[in-house]
Motif scaffolding. Sequence first.
Motif, PDB file in Angstrom:
ATOM      1  N   ARG A 147     -55.384  75.597 -15.655  1.00 33.27           N
ATOM      2  CA  ARG A 147     -55.842  75.439 -14.279  1.00 33.27           C
ATOM      3  C   ARG A 147     -54.697  74.868 -13.459  1.00 33.27           C
ATOM      4  O   ARG A 147     -54.088  73.875 -13.824  1.00 33.27           O
ATOM      5  CB  ARG A 147     -57.067  74.523 -14.214  1.00 33.27           C
ATOM      6  N   ILE A 148     -54.412  75.520 -12.339  1.00 30.57           N
ATOM      7  CA  ILE A 148     -53.347  75.094 -11.441  1.00 30.57           C
ATOM      8  C   ILE A 148     -53.881  74.096 -10.423  1.00 30.57           C
ATOM      9  O   ILE A 148     -53.245  73.103 -10.111  1.00 30.57           O
ATOM     10  CB  ILE A 148     -52.728  76.309 -10.715  1.00 30.57           C
ATOM     11  N   SER A 149     -55.057  74.394  -9.878  1.00 28.29           N
ATOM     12  CA  SER A 149     -55.673  73.498  -8.898  1.00 28.29           C
ATOM     13  C   SER A 149     -57.173  73.758  -8.859  1.00 28.29           C
ATOM     14  O   SER A 149     -57.669  74.755  -9.399  1.00 28.29           O
ATOM     15  CB  SER A 149     -55.060  73.697  -7.505  1.00 28.29           C
ATOM     16  N   HIS A 150     -57.872  72.831  -8.222  1.00 30.77           N
ATOM     17  CA  HIS A 150     -59.318  72.996  -8.034  1.00 30.77           C
ATOM     18  C   HIS A 150     -59.776  72.127  -6.877  1.00 30.77           C
ATOM     19  O   HIS A 150     -59.092  71.189  -6.470  1.00 30.77           O
ATOM     20  CB  HIS A 150     -60.087  72.645  -9.309  1.00 30.77           C
ATOM     21  N   ASN A 151     -60.928  72.494  -6.334  1.00 31.30           N
ATOM     22  CA  ASN A 151     -61.566  71.694  -5.293  1.00 31.30           C
ATOM     23  C   ASN A 151     -63.070  71.949  -5.372  1.00 31.30           C
ATOM     24  O   ASN A 151     -63.547  72.547  -6.338  1.00 31.30           O
ATOM     25  CB  ASN A 151     -60.991  72.008  -3.907  1.00 31.30           C
ATOM     26  N   GLU A 196     -61.591  77.081  -8.230  1.00 30.01           N
ATOM     27  CA  GLU A 196     -60.392  76.725  -8.974  1.00 30.01           C
ATOM     28  C   GLU A 196     -59.410  77.889  -8.971  1.00 30.01           C
ATOM     29  O   GLU A 196     -59.777  79.035  -8.717  1.00 30.01           O
ATOM     30  CB  GLU A 196     -60.744  76.350 -10.412  1.00 30.01           C
TER      31      GLU A 196
END
Length: 131
Positions: free
Chosen positions: A26-30, A34
């Motif tokens: 996973r590079i990023s999430h909010n 993701e």
Amino acid sequence: MEDIEHQRTHSLSDINITKKYYIGDRISHNAYGEVRRVTHKATGLPRILKGVWRKSMDNHIFRNRYKTEIKVLAKLDHPNIVKVYETFDEEKRISTIFEICEGANLLDHLKFRGGVLGQEEAAHIMAQVFS
């Protein structure tokens, strides 16, 4: 999201994404979803998965913005615009597979420059956008 119109060679698929892609880090999430690295099993090519949680699709404004983003990107074919390959209709999310794009984005570049670009640099960037 069944009503998303897809152009080019990709379509909304109800097959399990893991049949076509190895799911990576996973590079990023909010709160909305993701972003993960994935690898296309048949070709070995790296790609990016943008997964949007179904619960975030309850927000009408967000749902329309996401649908519009995918429709527009699917129609574009330009070396300076990331390509959309396919979209998966999963139980917990809608996952769209994108071309991998390394490096900083324009917002990061602006932050690094203190939010200001010189006229020549701005013209150079805009020429790339409009080419």
